[in-house]
Design a protein around this motif. Structure first.
Motif, mmCIF file in Angstrom:
data_model
loop_
_atom_site.group_PDB
_atom_site.id
_atom_site.type_symbol
_atom_site.label_atom_id
_atom_site.label_comp_id
_atom_site.label_asym_id
_atom_site.label_seq_id
_atom_site.Cartn_x
_atom_site.Cartn_y
_atom_site.Cartn_z
ATOM 1 N N VAL A 177 34.517 33.600 52.330
ATOM 2 C CA VAL A 177 34.158 34.931 52.824
ATOM 3 C C VAL A 177 33.913 35.911 51.674
ATOM 4 O O VAL A 177 33.750 37.117 51.888
ATOM 5 C CB VAL A 177 35.237 35.486 53.788
ATOM 6 C CG1 VAL A 177 35.337 34.601 55.026
ATOM 7 C CG2 VAL A 177 36.594 35.603 53.101
ATOM 8 N N LYS A 178 33.898 35.371 50.460
ATOM 9 C CA LYS A 178 33.468 36.110 49.265
ATOM 10 C C LYS A 178 34.328 37.330 48.946
ATOM 11 O O LYS A 178 33.821 38.427 48.704
ATOM 12 C CB LYS A 178 31.996 36.523 49.410
ATOM 13 C CG LYS A 178 31.066 35.369 49.756
ATOM 14 C CD LYS A 178 31.091 34.264 48.715
ATOM 15 C CE LYS A 178 30.129 33.136 49.049
ATOM 16 N NZ LYS A 178 30.180 32.036 48.066
ATOM 17 N N LEU A 179 35.640 37.123 48.915
ATOM 18 C CA LEU A 179 36.553 38.199 48.565
ATOM 19 C C LEU A 179 37.077 38.095 47.137
ATOM 20 O O LEU A 179 37.901 38.912 46.710
ATOM 21 C CB LEU A 179 37.747 38.216 49.528
ATOM 22 C CG LEU A 179 37.475 38.628 50.978
ATOM 23 C CD1 LEU A 179 38.759 38.552 51.787
ATOM 24 C CD2 LEU A 179 36.878 40.025 51.052
ATOM 25 N N THR A 180 36.623 37.107 46.387
ATOM 26 C CA THR A 180 37.174 36.857 45.054
ATOM 27 C C THR A 180 37.014 38.042 44.112
ATOM 28 O O THR A 180 37.944 38.402 43.376
ATOM 29 C CB THR A 180 36.526 35.604 44.443
ATOM 30 O OG1 THR A 180 36.766 34.494 45.320
ATOM 31 C CG2 THR A 180 37.120 35.298 43.085
ATOM 32 N N ASP A 181 35.848 38.667 44.102
ATOM 33 C CA ASP A 181 35.631 39.803 43.210
ATOM 34 C C ASP A 181 36.531 40.977 43.576
ATOM 35 O O ASP A 181 37.069 41.665 42.695
ATOM 36 C CB ASP A 181 34.168 40.239 43.239
ATOM 37 C CG ASP A 181 33.257 39.262 42.504
ATOM 38 O OD1 ASP A 181 33.777 38.404 41.769
ATOM 39 O OD2 ASP A 181 32.026 39.349 42.684
ATOM 40 N N PHE A 182 36.702 41.215 44.868
ATOM 41 C CA PHE A 182 37.609 42.283 45.298
ATOM 42 C C PHE A 182 39.029 41.961 44.856
ATOM 43 O O PHE A 182 39.761 42.844 44.381
ATOM 44 C CB PHE A 182 37.561 42.458 46.815
ATOM 45 C CG PHE A 182 38.533 43.491 47.330
ATOM 46 C CD1 PHE A 182 38.176 44.825 47.362
ATOM 47 C CD2 PHE A 182 39.797 43.122 47.774
ATOM 48 C CE1 PHE A 182 39.076 45.784 47.819
ATOM 49 C CE2 PHE A 182 40.695 44.074 48.224
ATOM 50 C CZ PHE A 182 40.338 45.403 48.254
ATOM 51 N N LYS A 183 39.436 40.712 45.001
ATOM 52 C CA LYS A 183 40.785 40.297 44.610
ATOM 53 C C LYS A 183 41.031 40.546 43.127
ATOM 54 O O LYS A 183 42.120 40.974 42.729
ATOM 55 C CB LYS A 183 40.981 38.821 44.954
ATOM 56 C CG LYS A 183 42.348 38.265 44.599
ATOM 57 C CD LYS A 183 42.438 36.795 44.956
ATOM 58 C CE LYS A 183 43.786 36.216 44.576
ATOM 59 N NZ LYS A 183 43.859 34.762 44.900
ATOM 60 N N LYS A 184 40.027 40.280 42.299
ATOM 61 C CA LYS A 184 40.171 40.512 40.855
ATOM 62 C C LYS A 184 40.328 41.989 40.544
ATOM 63 O O LYS A 184 41.096 42.378 39.662
ATOM 64 C CB LYS A 184 38.951 39.947 40.121
ATOM 65 C CG LYS A 184 38.873 38.424 40.113
ATOM 66 C CD LYS A 184 37.587 37.961 39.440
ATOM 67 C CE LYS A 184 37.477 36.436 39.457
ATOM 68 N NZ LYS A 184 36.184 35.977 38.881
#
Length: 594
Positions: A319-326
């Motif tokens: 769901v492409k949340l990796t950048d937000f997580k970083k």
């Protein structure tokens, strides 16, 4: 003093339920001392969640008699007129969350408590539940969530009267309430739920996650119905009512003490405002979900002071949340494979002055959690749903994961706005819009990468809620479409143009709010084809038909969509099997023009 309040509350509970001719007197009388005890220790920073909403008469009696409103208003209109409905309503001062669907209240409490921790706010969150309610599965998800996130500001109080609608709770499931909570990492204590000193002892300085097992008696205060499960939802007789009211009526001195209670109000939480740039521009093939994730990360970076929280259910990469997580690791909330708790907790965070996103596959974020989303809607939570992997576009995962009913389900929720972007540029704009409005918004996209599209003037697709876009004008007919099927509609139009057939394409990114003016313009061609990766029975066809009929437009309407559950195959193969591939669309249009 609290004994006097309790006496008056029981008096009012009897009047409410007898006056309405319906209600849950047994649980109301067993819970009332719990509510009074909690309200007595609460300060302006604390929050109260009522999960077993059928105790509404007790909720109204406690709040009314402890200063939130004139209790006589509730007595006169309980179950007969808003806002004093049969289950607690947020229109009532002091009610933080409408309840009714058992098992969701602890998740609400988790969301409220988490929001406090994220915003570094003082105060505790109290959640009151019934013991029979503990049979619900969502509670296990919430218990583990609270322990995992060390919600030391969360206090659960269970009304343990040992009875439920059909009999003894222990005989129904044989559950051990203590074990359920201790095994999930909670501290558990017991108390006499009708003893104010004992309740004050466990409530005053308690930190959590703590579960208080408050031992109570169903029907407490009316000896004739005490410990009788039949009075879970049965109204007492007129004779017993009169007898009970006589015993519970306050003396003049007791009434003076009640009248001296000071008024109270509850805190109002406002949705934060964000600022954002015009957004990214995509000029090559991309998927909707990546554009959604990129836009979320951009907004989080541009608004460091705004509380933005993203809830994930073990699908971060998909769901492409990796950048937000970083960017915001503390605001990335991993719930595990526990969608029901995630949906409710996220909605509660959104109701706490933060922007909350629940990102998940459409099947889990819409179909599986419909009840949770419905309760969020009722409670006017401005939750943002990022729903990926919609429609047959999921492909090989098969029918269990192909959400083909997302529009029909969300159309039942009065407060939700729904956006289905046609490409990455529109998805980017949609996310920026969704996070800037104080309303519930669901953005829906497929899994596959899709080409970037242009409007009729050659510009990248933009977004304005409720507005359709001409991608191509036509003279002999118009395809009205959205989402996954838009670029396929354009391919069909281009192929037909080679044969001298002029068919236009109208993109409808807000399918539950169709642009009536443009639909009628399309209808002037004499042929409209709705084209969608959705159950054809419950997609846009019905709404387009209503517009055409209402305006008495002389137009033929053809509805193309999913006609049955899909199988495991590539999206292109699945569209072919359902006869909604580009080739089938061309064939249908030609036959319609004959």
């Amino acid at each position: 003093m609290l004994d006097i309040v309790a006496k008056k509350c029981r008096y009012d509970i009897v009047r409410m339920i007898s006056g309405a001719g319906s209600g849950h007197i047994g649980g109301a009388l067993s819970s009332i001392d719990i509510y009074i005890s909690i309200l007595d220790v609460m300060d302006e920073n604390d929050r109260l969640v009522v999960s077993h909403g059928h105790s509404a008469a007790a909720v109204y009696a406690a709040l009314g008699n402890m200063g939130y409103f004139d209790v006589e208003d509730a007595v006169k209109t309980f179950r007969r007129q808003a806002p004093y409905e049969g289950h607690p309503s947020i229109a009532v001062n002091g009610v933080e969350w409408c309840s009714g669907s058992l098992g969701q209240g602890l998740s609400v409490g988790c969301g409220f408590a988490l929001a406090k921790k994220l915003q570094k706010e003082p105060g505790r969150v109290f959640v009151v539940m019934g013991d029979g309610e503990q049979q619900k599965g969502q509670l296990q998800e919430a218990r583990e969530f609270a322990s995992n996130y060390n919600l030391d500001n969360l206090i659960a109080v269970i009304d343990v009267n040992g009875l439920q609608a059909c009999g003894e709770t222990d005989k129904t499931t044989g559950q051990s309430l203590r074990d359920k909570y201790t095994m999930s990492g909670w501290e558990v204590v017991t108390a006499d739920g009708h003893n104010f000193e004992d309740m004050k002892r466990v409530l005053k300085c308690a930190s959590g996650p703590l579960c208080i097992l408050a031992r109570t008696v169903m029907g407490k205060g009316i000896e004739e119905i005490e410990n009788d499960y039949r009075y879970h939802g049965t109204v007492i007789s007129e004779e017993l009512k009169n007898c009970a009211l006589k015993r519970l009526r306050l003396t003049t001195e007791e009434q003076k003490a009640i009248d001296g209670i000071k008024p109270r109000t509850q805190r109002v939480y406002e949705s934060p405002a964000i600022s954002y740039t015009s957004g990214r521009t995509y000029d090559s093939v991309s998927d909707i979900r990546s554009a959604m994730g990129n836009a979320l990360a951009d907004i989080a970076k541009e608004n460091p002071e705004v509380g933005i929280v993203a809830f994930d259910c073990d699908l971060e990469g998909s769901v492409k949340l990796t950048d937000f997580k970083k960017l915001r690791p503390d605001a990335f909330v991993e719930c595990g494979i526990a969608e029901h708790n995630a949906a409710t907790a996220a909605a509660a965070v959104a109701k706490s002055g933060m922007i909350a996103i629940h990102a998940d596959f459409s099947m889990f974020n819409i179909a599986e959690t419909y009840s949770q989303n419905r309760m969020a809607d009722i409670n006017k939570s401005p939750i943002k749903l990022f729903c990926t992997h919609a429609g047959l576009d999921v492909g090989e995962d098969g029918k269990t994961h192909q959400c083909i009913d997302y529009l029909s389900l969300l159309s039942n929720l009065y407060g939700f706005k729904v956006i289905v972007p046609a490409d990455a540029n529109q998805a980017d704009a949609a996310v920026r819009y969704a996070l800037s409005v104080p309303e519930s918004v669901a953005i829906i996209g497929g899994r596959s990468k899709m080409p970037v599209l242009k409007d009729e003037n050659g510009n990248p697709l933009s977004f304005e809620y409720g507005k359709a876009q001409w991608l191509k004008k036509g003279e002999e007919g118009i395809i009205i479409t959205y989402g996954n099927m838009t670029h396929r509609a354009l391919l069909a139009s281009d192929e037909l143009e080679k044969e001298g057939i002029s068919i236009g394409v109208l993109n409808l990114p807000t399918p539950l709010c169709p642009d009536e003016e443009m639909v009628l313009e399309a209808a002037k061609t004499g042929l409209v084809i709705t084209y969608e990766d959705h159950n054809v029975k419950t997609g846009i066809g019905g709404d387009i038909a209503k517009i055409i009929l209402k305006n008495k437009s002389d137009c033929r309407l053809v509805n193309l969509g999913v006609t049955g559950y899909g199988s495991s195959a590539s999206p292109d193969r699945l569209y072919e099997m359902q006869k909604i591939d580009t080739k089938s669309l061309i064939k249908e249009i030609k036959e319609s023009l004959v």
